[in-house]
Design a protein around this motif. Structure first.
Motif, mmCIF file in Angstrom:
data_model
loop_
_atom_site.group_PDB
_atom_site.id
_atom_site.type_symbol
_atom_site.label_atom_id
_atom_site.label_comp_id
_atom_site.label_asym_id
_atom_site.label_seq_id
_atom_site.Cartn_x
_atom_site.Cartn_y
_atom_site.Cartn_z
ATOM 1 N N LYS A 311 0.933 -1.318 -0.297
ATOM 2 C CA LYS A 311 -0.029 -0.120 0.099
ATOM 3 C C LYS A 311 0.702 1.938 -0.104
ATOM 4 O O LYS A 311 1.973 1.630 0.350
ATOM 5 C CB LYS A 311 -1.041 0.010 1.340
ATOM 6 N N VAL A 312 0.168 2.484 -0.855
ATOM 7 C CA VAL A 312 1.092 3.410 -0.892
ATOM 8 C C VAL A 312 0.203 4.258 0.007
ATOM 9 O O VAL A 312 -0.863 4.475 -0.661
ATOM 10 C CB VAL A 312 1.894 4.245 -2.478
ATOM 11 N N VAL A 313 1.068 5.736 0.740
ATOM 12 C CA VAL A 313 0.404 6.629 1.151
ATOM 13 C C VAL A 313 0.250 7.439 0.780
ATOM 14 O O VAL A 313 1.236 8.120 1.358
ATOM 15 C CB VAL A 313 0.579 6.488 3.537
ATOM 16 N N LEU A 314 -0.366 8.077 0.255
ATOM 17 C CA LEU A 314 -0.274 10.291 -0.130
ATOM 18 C C LEU A 314 -1.041 11.178 0.987
ATOM 19 O O LEU A 314 -1.864 10.398 1.614
ATOM 20 C CB LEU A 314 -1.431 9.829 -1.113
ATOM 21 N N ARG A 315 0.138 12.180 0.561
ATOM 22 C CA ARG A 315 -0.113 12.971 2.130
ATOM 23 C C ARG A 315 -0.703 14.738 1.491
ATOM 24 O O ARG A 315 0.013 14.643 0.469
ATOM 25 C CB ARG A 315 0.667 13.078 3.505
ATOM 26 N N ARG A 316 -1.730 15.137 1.776
ATOM 27 C CA ARG A 316 -1.817 16.411 0.690
ATOM 28 C C ARG A 316 -0.750 17.076 1.457
ATOM 29 O O ARG A 316 -0.710 17.404 2.510
ATOM 30 C CB ARG A 316 -3.441 17.066 1.516
ATOM 31 N N PHE A 317 0.097 18.158 0.486
ATOM 32 C CA PHE A 317 1.251 18.925 0.324
ATOM 33 C C PHE A 317 1.275 19.832 -0.304
ATOM 34 O O PHE A 317 1.528 18.665 -1.402
ATOM 35 C CB PHE A 317 2.006 18.043 1.074
ATOM 36 N N LYS A 318 0.727 20.345 -0.415
ATOM 37 C CA LYS A 318 1.260 21.766 -1.870
ATOM 38 C C LYS A 318 2.436 21.916 -1.713
ATOM 39 O O LYS A 318 3.430 22.328 -0.530
ATOM 40 C CB LYS A 318 0.226 22.503 -1.655
ATOM 41 N N HIS A 319 3.390 21.539 -2.680
ATOM 42 C CA HIS A 319 4.526 21.800 -3.020
ATOM 43 C C HIS A 319 4.361 22.374 -4.247
ATOM 44 O O HIS A 319 3.571 21.548 -5.245
ATOM 45 C CB HIS A 319 6.143 21.049 -2.814
ATOM 46 N N ILE A 320 6.075 23.128 -4.617
ATOM 47 C CA ILE A 320 6.635 22.570 -6.138
ATOM 48 C C ILE A 320 7.565 21.694 -6.743
ATOM 49 O O ILE A 320 8.400 22.162 -5.836
ATOM 50 C CB ILE A 320 7.106 23.954 -6.332
ATOM 51 N N VAL A 321 6.690 20.984 -8.022
ATOM 52 C CA VAL A 321 8.143 20.075 -7.895
ATOM 53 C C VAL A 321 9.094 21.108 -9.098
ATOM 54 O O VAL A 321 9.442 21.350 -9.639
ATOM 55 C CB VAL A 321 7.587 19.366 -9.609
ATOM 56 N N GLU A 322 10.480 20.687 -7.748
ATOM 57 C CA GLU A 322 11.700 21.009 -8.422
ATOM 58 C C GLU A 322 12.499 19.629 -9.393
ATOM 59 O O GLU A 322 12.434 18.990 -9.044
ATOM 60 C CB GLU A 322 12.396 20.927 -7.011
ATOM 61 N N ALA A 323 13.343 20.726 -10.209
ATOM 62 C CA ALA A 323 13.991 19.610 -10.826
ATOM 63 C C ALA A 323 15.108 19.086 -10.530
ATOM 64 O O ALA A 323 15.475 18.533 -10.583
ATOM 65 C CB ALA A 323 15.273 20.606 -11.756
ATOM 66 N N ALA A 324 15.271 19.074 -9.450
ATOM 67 C CA ALA A 324 16.829 18.410 -8.668
ATOM 68 C C ALA A 324 15.699 17.564 -8.065
ATOM 69 O O ALA A 324 16.623 16.523 -7.746
ATOM 70 C CB ALA A 324 16.910 19.660 -6.961
ATOM 71 N N ASP A 325 14.950 17.224 -8.165
ATOM 72 C CA ASP A 325 13.711 16.703 -8.181
ATOM 73 C C ASP A 325 13.534 15.477 -8.677
ATOM 74 O O ASP A 325 13.613 13.511 -8.736
ATOM 75 C CB ASP A 325 12.441 16.576 -7.407
ATOM 76 N N THR A 326 13.954 15.102 -9.547
ATOM 77 C CA THR A 326 14.064 14.362 -10.956
ATOM 78 C C THR A 326 15.078 14.398 -11.969
ATOM 79 O O THR A 326 14.971 13.702 -12.340
ATOM 80 C CB THR A 326 12.647 15.292 -12.303
ATOM 81 N N VAL A 327 16.171 14.975 -11.692
ATOM 82 C CA VAL A 327 17.472 14.717 -11.796
ATOM 83 C C VAL A 327 18.649 13.840 -11.227
ATOM 84 O O VAL A 327 19.091 13.915 -10.046
ATOM 85 C CB VAL A 327 18.527 16.035 -12.290
ATOM 86 N N GLN A 328 18.479 12.954 -11.723
ATOM 87 C CA GLN A 328 18.970 11.674 -10.860
ATOM 88 C C GLN A 328 20.551 11.340 -10.907
ATOM 89 O O GLN A 328 20.926 10.949 -10.328
ATOM 90 C CB GLN A 328 17.982 10.216 -11.284
ATOM 91 N N SER A 329 21.177 11.747 -12.076
ATOM 92 C CA SER A 329 22.895 10.963 -12.188
ATOM 93 C C SER A 329 23.309 12.844 -12.589
ATOM 94 O O SER A 329 22.632 13.477 -13.690
ATOM 95 C CB SER A 329 22.533 10.640 -12.604
ATOM 96 N N ASP A 330 24.562 12.844 -12.582
ATOM 97 C CA ASP A 330 25.733 13.345 -13.456
ATOM 98 C C ASP A 330 25.307 13.225 -15.003
ATOM 99 O O ASP A 330 25.469 14.108 -15.719
ATOM 100 C CB ASP A 330 26.293 13.814 -12.942
ATOM 101 N N GLU A 331 25.659 12.037 -15.563
ATOM 102 C CA GLU A 331 25.399 11.608 -16.308
ATOM 103 C C GLU A 331 24.629 11.805 -16.974
ATOM 104 O O GLU A 331 24.775 12.006 -18.477
ATOM 105 C CB GLU A 331 26.284 10.348 -16.374
ATOM 106 N N HIS A 332 22.981 11.525 -17.009
ATOM 107 C CA HIS A 332 22.459 11.913 -17.592
ATOM 108 C C HIS A 332 21.153 12.794 -16.918
ATOM 109 O O HIS A 332 20.767 12.510 -16.158
ATOM 110 C CB HIS A 332 21.359 10.290 -17.084
ATOM 111 N N GLN A 333 20.944 13.953 -18.089
ATOM 112 C CA GLN A 333 19.875 14.863 -17.223
ATOM 113 C C GLN A 333 18.978 14.657 -17.610
ATOM 114 O O GLN A 333 18.309 14.363 -19.079
ATOM 115 C CB GLN A 333 21.053 15.863 -17.566
ATOM 116 N N LEU A 334 17.911 14.855 -16.670
ATOM 117 C CA LEU A 334 16.636 14.106 -17.269
ATOM 118 C C LEU A 334 15.986 15.347 -16.052
ATOM 119 O O LEU A 334 16.209 15.994 -15.329
ATOM 120 C CB LEU A 334 16.675 12.440 -16.563
ATOM 121 N N LEU A 335 14.343 15.541 -16.849
ATOM 122 C CA LEU A 335 13.848 16.748 -16.591
ATOM 123 C C LEU A 335 12.155 16.466 -16.599
ATOM 124 O O LEU A 335 11.202 15.389 -17.875
ATOM 125 C CB LEU A 335 13.631 17.898 -17.479
ATOM 126 N N SER A 336 11.657 15.577 -15.466
ATOM 127 C CA SER A 336 10.350 15.210 -14.959
ATOM 128 C C SER A 336 9.799 16.902 -15.707
ATOM 129 O O SER A 336 9.776 17.298 -15.803
ATOM 130 C CB SER A 336 10.181 14.546 -13.459
#
Length: 349
Positions: A311-336
């Motif tokens: 089971k996965v619990v989702l919690r109400r929390f307003k926030h801005i999705v940051e680029a740093a949250d979705t770029v996973q490595s120096d080798e592969h620059q990915l943007l969600s």
């Protein structure tokens, strides 16, 4: 309204996990985004056309993150035979993916004539494998076909296949039009349809001139988006989540030449379940979240979750999705998808 939502065993029935070092970066994002089942696409280079290749790929994915149930598929190609279908069934392969030649990423080996594959489809029908259709036809200026009507032009082929193989389970992938929704609804219980998160948010205005929103099939008109939203709001059991999350390095999304456009694909895996909750809430369908993101697809594929499942619990929390949250490595620059925009939900730690 409660600040928490519990979702039983979220399942993504269409995801691209790539290969090589990029695979090691994006595979952990299935679970990061809230999912414990991933229906894995076979359009690698070379494509996965044999059972042995599918099993080797699954072993790689499990070595990266063993806590996800990876459902494997084969790529419909001339070398795929009824004998290989039977072998695939015995090995636990779940489906076969059809790409029309040249319509999307790594589809150069795609098909041009479905009738030559009827023996393969007959074996799939007998063995219980699912046929996953990328539902577009190639652009053709002589016949007035382009990205905006390529899906609608494909729909007669879906009807023909279902009529010829009524017991074959077929999934029309990543529908984008009202026409597709209505055709799938009109067919029998063996025909289902996946809907992506990004197609619930985008229209043609959002990708025209914006490469990070460009995917195949492209998002269509506001009324088409409304049709996707409406069928989820209705809780139709044959429409469920398939993210078509398709990671591409930032450079390939920005580069374009006269003979080759930017890469087609929208990357949603790292934020997928919170994003789906946010979007469903925006059009009054939050109560359909578990059905859309878990139980409907699991029922169609025969992968029902138990009451004691993850089971996965989702919690109400307003926030801005940051680029740093979705770029996973120096080798592969990915943007969600959704970077810089507000989300109403997070996965509770």
């Amino acid at each position: 309204m409660s600040s928490d939502i519990i979702v039983n065993a979220p399942a993504d029935f269409h995801v691209h996990l790539r290969q090589g070092s990029l695979c090691h970066v994006v595979t952990p994002c299935v679970r990061k985004g809230g999912f414990t089942l991933a229906y894995v696409m076979p359009n690698l280079k070379p494509p996965i056309t044999t059972t042995d290749q599918a099993l080797a790929y699954k072993a790689l994915l499990e070595s990266i993150d063993p806590h996800v149930d990876y459902l494997m598929t084969l790529y419909l190609a001339p070398e795929l035979t009824p004998e290989e279908i039977r072998k695939a069934k015995r090995a636990g392969v779940v489906g076969v993916k059809s790409y029309p030649r040249g319509v999307t990423t790594n589809s150069d080996a795609g098909i041009e004539n479905y009738e030559v594959y009827y023996p393969v489809f007959e074996a799939m029908e007998q063995e219980g494998l699912v046929l996953n259709l990328h539902g577009e036809v190639p652009s053709d200026a002589d016949n007035n076909v382009c990205v905006l009507n390529a899906e609608e032009r494909f729909l007669p082929q879906l009807v023909k296949l279902h009529k010829r193989f009524p017991a074959l389970r077929i999934v029309l992938e990543h529908a984008t039009t009202r026409a597709a929704v209505e055709v799938v609804k009109s067919l029998g219980d063996t025909v289902a349809c996946t809907i992506t998160a990004h197609h619930l948010a985008l229209t043609v205005d959002d990708w025209a001139g914006q490469s990070f929103h460009f995917c195949k099939p492209v998002a269509k008109f506001p009324d088409d988006r409304k049709a996707l939203q409406d069928v989820i709001r209705q809780g139709h059991p044959r429409f469920f989540l398939g993210s078509d999350s398709a990671p591409h390095p930032i450079a390939s999304k920005l580069q374009s030449t006269p003979n080759h456009g930017c890469a087609a694909g929208v990357y949603t895996s790292p934020i997928l379940l919170p994003l789906v909750a946010h979007l469903l809430e925006s059009f009054g369908a939050l109560e359909r979240l578990e059905g859309f993101a878990s139980s409907a697809g699991r029922q169609f594929y025969g992968r029902a979750a138990t009451a004691s499942g993850p089971k996965v619990v989702l919690r109400r929390f307003k926030h801005i999705v940051e680029a740093a949250d979705t770029v996973q490595s120096d080798e592969h620059q990915l943007l969600s998808f959704w970077v810089g925009r507000e989300l109403n939900w997070v996965i509770a730690e």
